[in-house]
Design a protein around this motif. Structure first.
Motif, PDB file in Angstrom:
ATOM      1  N   HIS A 222       0.862  -1.182   0.000  1.00  0.00           N
ATOM      2  CA  HIS A 222       0.000   0.000   0.000  1.00  0.00           C
ATOM      3  C   HIS A 222       0.899   1.233   0.000  1.00  0.00           C
ATOM      4  N   PRO A 223       0.531   2.287  -0.729  1.00  0.00           N
ATOM      5  CA  PRO A 223       1.376   3.492  -0.723  1.00  0.00           C
ATOM      6  C   PRO A 223       1.682   4.005   0.682  1.00  0.00           C
ATOM      7  N   ASP A 224       0.729   3.891   1.601  1.00  0.00           N
ATOM      8  CA  ASP A 224       0.981   4.336   2.980  1.00  0.00           C
ATOM      9  C   ASP A 224       2.120   3.548   3.618  1.00  0.00           C
ATOM     10  N   ALA A 225       2.195   2.245   3.315  1.00  0.00           N
ATOM     11  CA  ALA A 225       3.248   1.411   3.892  1.00  0.00           C
ATOM     12  C   ALA A 225       4.610   1.788   3.330  1.00  0.00           C
ATOM     13  N   LEU A 226       4.661   2.120   2.042  1.00  0.00           N
ATOM     14  CA  LEU A 226       5.932   2.528   1.443  1.00  0.00           C
ATOM     15  C   LEU A 226       6.375   3.883   1.992  1.00  0.00           C
ATOM     16  N   VAL A 227       5.439   4.811   2.137  1.00  0.00           N
ATOM     17  CA  VAL A 227       5.771   6.103   2.747  1.00  0.00           C
ATOM     18  C   VAL A 227       6.335   5.894   4.150  1.00  0.00           C
ATOM     19  N   ALA A 228       5.684   5.028   4.920  1.00  0.00           N
ATOM     20  CA  ALA A 228       6.135   4.781   6.294  1.00  0.00           C
ATOM     21  C   ALA A 228       7.535   4.189   6.314  1.00  0.00           C
ATOM     22  N   LEU A 229       7.836   3.279   5.386  1.00  0.00           N
ATOM     23  CA  LEU A 229       9.164   2.678   5.335  1.00  0.00           C
ATOM     24  C   LEU A 229      10.221   3.721   4.987  1.00  0.00           C
ATOM     25  N   LEU A 230       9.942   4.544   3.981  1.00  0.00           N
ATOM     26  CA  LEU A 230      10.909   5.575   3.584  1.00  0.00           C
ATOM     27  C   LEU A 230      11.154   6.557   4.726  1.00  0.00           C
ATOM     28  N   ARG A 231      10.092   6.940   5.403  1.00  0.00           N
ATOM     29  CA  ARG A 231      10.254   7.856   6.537  1.00  0.00           C
ATOM     30  C   ARG A 231      11.024   7.182   7.670  1.00  0.00           C
ATOM     31  N   GLN A 232      10.772   5.900   7.886  1.00  0.00           N
ATOM     32  CA  GLN A 232      11.497   5.168   8.929  1.00  0.00           C
ATOM     33  C   GLN A 232      12.993   5.170   8.663  1.00  0.00           C
ATOM     34  N   LEU A 233      13.402   4.986   7.409  1.00  0.00           N
ATOM     35  CA  LEU A 233      14.822   5.044   7.060  1.00  0.00           C
ATOM     36  C   LEU A 233      15.402   6.422   7.358  1.00  0.00           C
ATOM     37  N   VAL A 234      14.655   7.458   7.006  1.00  0.00           N
ATOM     38  CA  VAL A 234      15.135   8.824   7.224  1.00  0.00           C
ATOM     39  C   VAL A 234      15.212   9.150   8.714  1.00  0.00           C
ATOM     40  N   GLU A 235      14.238   8.683   9.485  1.00  0.00           N
ATOM     41  CA  GLU A 235      14.155   9.034  10.904  1.00  0.00           C
ATOM     42  C   GLU A 235      14.935   8.103  11.825  1.00  0.00           C
ATOM     43  N   LEU A 236      15.368   6.964  11.324  1.00  0.00           N
ATOM     44  CA  LEU A 236      16.066   6.014  12.189  1.00  0.00           C
ATOM     45  C   LEU A 236      17.224   6.717  12.893  1.00  0.00           C
ATOM     46  N   PRO A 237      17.374   6.548  14.214  1.00  0.00           N
ATOM     47  CA  PRO A 237      18.421   7.285  14.933  1.00  0.00           C
ATOM     48  C   PRO A 237      19.815   6.692  14.750  1.00  0.00           C
ATOM     49  N   LYS A 238      19.990   5.875  13.739  1.00  0.00           N
ATOM     50  CA  LYS A 238      21.295   5.311  13.369  1.00  0.00           C
ATOM     51  C   LYS A 238      21.518   5.608  11.887  1.00  0.00           C
ATOM     52  N   PRO A 239      22.735   5.927  11.469  1.00  0.00           N
ATOM     53  CA  PRO A 239      22.994   6.106  10.042  1.00  0.00           C
ATOM     54  C   PRO A 239      22.698   4.821   9.263  1.00  0.00           C
ATOM     55  N   VAL A 240      22.097   4.992   8.083  1.00  0.00           N
ATOM     56  CA  VAL A 240      21.802   3.866   7.197  1.00  0.00           C
ATOM     57  C   VAL A 240      22.580   4.078   5.904  1.00  0.00           C
ATOM     58  N   LEU A 241      23.354   3.058   5.523  1.00  0.00           N
ATOM     59  CA  LEU A 241      24.185   3.123   4.328  1.00  0.00           C
ATOM     60  C   LEU A 241      23.722   2.064   3.336  1.00  0.00           C
ATOM     61  N   ALA A 242      23.463   2.473   2.112  1.00  0.00           N
ATOM     62  CA  ALA A 242      23.100   1.518   1.066  1.00  0.00           C
ATOM     63  C   ALA A 242      24.363   0.976   0.406  1.00  0.00           C
ATOM     64  N   ARG A 243      24.362  -0.334   0.154  1.00  0.00           N
ATOM     65  CA  ARG A 243      25.473  -1.007  -0.537  1.00  0.00           C
ATOM     66  C   ARG A 243      24.874  -1.722  -1.743  1.00  0.00           C
ATOM     67  N   VAL A 244      25.210  -1.263  -2.943  1.00  0.00           N
ATOM     68  CA  VAL A 244      24.566  -1.739  -4.162  1.00  0.00           C
ATOM     69  C   VAL A 244      25.610  -2.348  -5.090  1.00  0.00           C
ATOM     70  N   THR A 245      25.363  -3.583  -5.523  1.00  0.00           N
ATOM     71  CA  THR A 245      26.258  -4.216  -6.494  1.00  0.00           C
ATOM     72  C   THR A 245      25.501  -4.675  -7.736  1.00  0.00           C
ATOM     73  N   GLY A 246      24.261  -4.244  -7.879  1.00  0.00           N
ATOM     74  CA  GLY A 246      23.457  -4.680  -9.021  1.00  0.00           C
ATOM     75  C   GLY A 246      22.532  -3.582  -9.501  1.00  0.00           C
ATOM     76  N   HIS A 247      21.382  -3.972 -10.026  1.00  0.00           N
ATOM     77  CA  HIS A 247      20.471  -3.048 -10.683  1.00  0.00           C
ATOM     78  C   HIS A 247      19.461  -2.479  -9.681  1.00  0.00           C
TER      79      HIS A 247
END
Length: 245
Positions: free
Chosen positions: A71-96
């Motif tokens: 649901h769009p609400d669930a995706l919004v909540a996940l994106l906000r959770q990443l932004v608000e998490l009180p720990k740095p989050v680093l993406a590691r990408v090796t593909g598409h």
């Protein structure tokens, strides 16, 4: 039930791996819920200094799962959770990375990719728009570059992704590029990291507060449209949609 979020920890860094390779780590309702649960646990754990978000297989994320979309609400909540998490989050990408997967990258504090990674905002090609994922993307990326790739759905590489602000760095060896950042985080005071992240994400969260409701409604409307039905059917049937000229 099969685990779709892998987890490991090394010296205070929790690695969360998207592990639904059968769907190319597409953002299904179950994947979004599983990642949200894992992030919540990391946020509460005092032994976690930082989080690395990565993937198994050759695709970080193919975007929304067209058969089991969140649901769009669930995706919004996940994106906000990443932004608000009180720990740095680093993406590691090796593909598409495609469509909604780019929203995950933009919501992370730092993002690193290997030289074989590719990126594309493919929403317009199936009859929708990059609505919800714009919440973290618009404040963090170059507007001219974003206009080009939003409107055309063109694929671009890691060097261009760095130039546009989507990535922090790209390198042939992504782990070598990531290592100095992780070492720096391990040497940093946890409360100072949390407050510094709060400073850096203030403008992104303002965008969530202002635009989340409108963009969620736009996403829901477009996904229910006739053009989206044609676009998604064409994608699943591996043919061009009717509007291609």
């Amino acid at each position: 039930m099969t685990t779709i979020i892998g987890r490991s920890r090394t010296r205070g860094v929790e690695t969360l791996s998207l592990d639904a390779t059968g769907t190319r780590n597409a953002l299904s309702a179950r994947l979004v819920a599983g990642l949200a649960d894992a992030l919540a646990e990391c946020g509460k754990d005092p032994d976690v200094r930082a989080v690395v978000l990565t993937h198994t297989g050759n695709t970080f994320s193919a975007g929304a799962d067209l058969r089991e979309p969140p649901h769009p609400d669930a995706l919004v909540a996940l994106l906000r959770q990443l932004v608000e998490l009180p720990k740095p989050v680093l993406a590691r990408v090796t593909g598409h990375v495609r469509a909604g997967g780019l929203g995950l990258l933009a919501a992370c504090d730092l993002a690193f990719a290997g030289s074989t990674a590719t990126f594309a905002f493919t929403e317009v090609r199936i009859g929708v728009a990059p609505a919800v994922i714009s919440l973290p993307l618009l404040p963090r990326t170059d507007p001219r570059a974003l206009a080009r790739y939003y409107l055309t759905g063109e694929r671009f590489g890691p060097e261009e992704a760095v130039r546009t602000g989507l990535l922090t760095a790209a390198a042939a060896d992504v782990d070598e590029a990531l290592a100095p950042a992780l070492e720096g985080l391990r040497r940093s005071a946890p409360e100072a990291l949390a407050e510094t992240k709060r400073l850096l994400t203030a403008r992104v969260l303002e965008t969530f507060d202002r635009d989340a409701a409108d963009l969620t409604a736009l996403s829901a409307r477009l996904f229910a449209s006739d053009q989206a039905r044609e676009g998604m059917t064409a994608f699943l049937e591996k043919r061009d949609p009717a509007w291609v000229v």
